[in-house]
Design an enzyme around this catalytic site. Structure first.
Site, PDB file in Angstrom:
ATOM      1  N   LYS A 150       0.850  -1.214   0.000  1.00  0.00           N
ATOM      2  CA  LYS A 150       0.000   0.000   0.000  1.00  0.00           C
ATOM      3  C   LYS A 150       0.874   1.248   0.000  1.00  0.00           C
ATOM      4  CE  LYS A 150       0.642   1.376   4.518  1.00  0.00           C
ATOM      5  NZ  LYS A 150       1.330   2.599   4.916  1.00  0.00           N
TER       6      LYS A 150
ATOM      7  N   ASP B 163      -2.551  -1.572   9.818  1.00  0.00           N
ATOM      8  CA  ASP B 163      -2.721  -1.526   8.359  1.00  0.00           C
ATOM      9  C   ASP B 163      -3.367  -2.787   7.795  1.00  0.00           C
ATOM     10  OD1 ASP B 163      -1.580   0.989   8.225  1.00  0.00           O
ATOM     11  OD2 ASP B 163       0.437   0.217   7.857  1.00  0.00           O
TER      12      ASP B 163
ATOM     13  N   ALA C 218       9.454   0.329   5.013  1.00  0.00           N
ATOM     14  CA  ALA C 218       9.308   1.299   3.929  1.00  0.00           C
ATOM     15  C   ALA C 218       8.071   2.169   4.090  1.00  0.00           C
ATOM     16  CB  ALA C 218       9.231   0.558   2.596  1.00  0.00           C
ATOM     17  N   GLY C 219       7.112   1.737   4.949  1.00  0.00           N
ATOM     18  CA  GLY C 219       5.815   2.422   5.034  1.00  0.00           C
ATOM     19  C   GLY C 219       4.870   1.915   3.973  1.00  0.00           C
TER      20      GLY C 219
ATOM     21  N   PRO D 171       9.504  -3.929  -0.111  1.00  0.00           N
ATOM     22  CA  PRO D 171      10.613  -3.563   0.775  1.00  0.00           C
ATOM     23  C   PRO D 171      10.154  -3.432   2.234  1.00  0.00           C
ATOM     24  CG  PRO D 171      10.004  -1.714  -0.659  1.00  0.00           C
ATOM     25  CD  PRO D 171       9.221  -2.902  -1.125  1.00  0.00           C
TER      26      PRO D 171
ATOM     27  N   GLY E  80       4.483  -6.317   5.937  1.00  0.00           N
ATOM     28  CA  GLY E  80       4.085  -7.357   6.894  1.00  0.00           C
ATOM     29  C   GLY E  80       2.572  -7.458   6.986  1.00  0.00           C
ATOM     30  N   SER E  81       1.891  -6.306   6.919  1.00  0.00           N
ATOM     31  CA  SER E  81       0.423  -6.287   7.002  1.00  0.00           C
ATOM     32  C   SER E  81      -0.194  -6.945   5.770  1.00  0.00           C
ATOM     33  CB  SER E  81      -0.086  -4.849   7.088  1.00  0.00           C
ATOM     34  OG  SER E  81       0.521  -4.191   8.157  1.00  0.00           O
TER      35      SER E  81
HETATM   36  O1  C5P Z   1      -0.277  -1.309  14.654  1.00  0.00           O
HETATM   37  P1  C5P Z   1       1.145  -1.234  14.233  1.00  0.00           P
HETATM   38  O2  C5P Z   1       1.948  -2.395  14.707  1.00  0.00           O
HETATM   39  O3  C5P Z   1       1.311  -0.974  12.776  1.00  0.00           O
HETATM   40  O4  C5P Z   1       1.743   0.073  14.950  1.00  0.00           O
HETATM   41  C1  C5P Z   1       3.126   0.240  15.268  1.00  0.00           C
HETATM   42  C2  C5P Z   1       3.270   1.331  16.321  1.00  0.00           C
HETATM   43  O5  C5P Z   1       2.944   2.608  15.764  1.00  0.00           O
HETATM   44  C3  C5P Z   1       2.360   1.192  17.513  1.00  0.00           C
HETATM   45  O6  C5P Z   1       2.959   0.398  18.505  1.00  0.00           O
HETATM   46  C4  C5P Z   1       2.170   2.634  17.982  1.00  0.00           C
HETATM   47  O7  C5P Z   1       3.267   3.065  18.752  1.00  0.00           O
HETATM   48  C5  C5P Z   1       2.208   3.411  16.688  1.00  0.00           C
HETATM   49  N1  C5P Z   1       0.851   3.655  16.145  1.00  0.00           N
HETATM   50  C6  C5P Z   1       0.044   4.631  16.713  1.00  0.00           C
HETATM   51  N2  C5P Z   1      -1.192   4.870  16.208  1.00  0.00           N
HETATM   52  C7  C5P Z   1      -1.647   4.191  15.122  1.00  0.00           C
HETATM   53  C8  C5P Z   1      -0.836   3.213  14.509  1.00  0.00           C
HETATM   54  C9  C5P Z   1       0.416   2.969  15.035  1.00  0.00           C
HETATM   55  O8  C5P Z   1       0.433   5.272  17.699  1.00  0.00           O
HETATM   56  N3  C5P Z   1      -2.852   4.446  14.640  1.00  0.00           N
END
Ligand code: C5P
Length: 285
Positions: free
Chosen positions: A11, A138, A99-100, A96, A104-105
């Protein structure tokens, strides 16, 4: 033994706004997300007669419980009352990492879709997306794919009109950004530029690529760029060679450019390849 095959698509964030910190420590977001044609391949063997296992062709990717694809299999089996033993997941990695781009998602979402199809689609795609929220922010979007407005932690999805056809160049610099650290940082800065979601939605509705490109906005982009000025170099190449719009995706560090012609994408790609090994050309899907 049965083998399932599923594509896991990356994405990009066309917009990303951080609205505020929640009581659970996460942040409320508002983001238009877009699936693109950069893809991992997921193969799942069911009924191997052995304990569960996960393999990935790329070094450095965890192959234990930390891998979101494994978490997805576990969550799906728990909810459906199945035993995860006898499942082998193989990942061919092309998206990658760090990368954003939701690599993994995307793998986790592909596992959810594949297992659900194998068991006769007992869960609707939206129920599957809801399940995905237990795995990562994600994952719900990566289950649904296409073009969506994502809100809350990322679990509230609304489909939007497809992004107009175009070519997208993605460049992943070597450096990586810690997502939790970036969220901590954004709490401390005043956000100067926020996305205009109404304008982005009407650009998508009108199928106007130029307006879509002009409304790209990611609040993390200036925060990461101020620490990693090489993003400015990448963006200046995008600009110089005629990209319609460009920015960093998600929490970075990949940057993407929207271009209207393949020839332009090829030139940008060649220029970047001199300094960056990880450059991709893709399309919205
Ligand atoms: O959910 P995910 O593992 O992708 O999020 C990684 C980290 O990014 C979370 O542990 C949190 O610190 C931060 N995060 C957040 N708010 C979101 C998504 C992610 O603070 N909506």
């Amino acid at each position: 033994m049965t083998t399932l095959y599923e594509g896991a698509f990356a994405k990009l964030n066309l917009t990303l706004d951080v609205l505020g910190k929640r009581d659970d420590g996460y942040h409320d977001l508002k983001s238009v997300m877009q699936t693109v044609s950069i893809r991992d391949d997921i193969e799942i063997d069911i009924g191997t007669g052995k304990p569960w296992c996960l393999k990935c062709d790329k070094e450095g990717i965890p192959t234990d419980e930390r891998n979101l694809a494994w978490k997805a299999a576990k969550v799906y089996c728990d909810v459906m009352g199945k035993n995860p033993d006898g499942i082998e997941i193989r990942i061919t990695k092309r998206i990658p990492s760090e990368a954003g781009m939701g690599g993994g998602s995307a793998d986790a979402a592909a596992v959810l879709r594949a297992l659900n199809r194998h068991y006769g689609d007992p869960l609707s795609i939206m129920a599957l997306a809801e399940l995905g929220a237990q795995i990562g922010s994600d994952v719900p979007f990566c289950v649904v794919c296409g073009t969506c407005m994502c809100e809350g932690r990322g679990e509230q999805l609304r489909r939007l009109p497809d992004m107009p056809d175009c070519i997208i160049v993605v460049c992943k610099p070597e450096f990586s950004v810690s997502t939790p650290e970036l969220y901590r940082k954004i709490d401390e800065v005043a956000i100067a530029n926020r996305p205009d979601h109404q304008a982005m939605e009407s650009a998508l509705l009108a199928g106007d690529l130029e307006k879509v490109a002009h409304n790209l906005c990611n609040v993390f982009d200036p925060v990461v760029t101020s620490d990693h000025l090489e993003l400015n170099y990448i963006k200046s190449l995008f600009h110089q060679y005629g990209a319609v719009g460009y920015q960093m995706t998600g929490s970075g560090s990949a940057c993407f450019a929207i271009v209207s012609e393949f020839e332009v994408a090829a030139v940008i790609c060649n220029m970047l390849k001199a300094n960056y090994p990880n450059v991709y050309i893709c399309k919205p899907v």
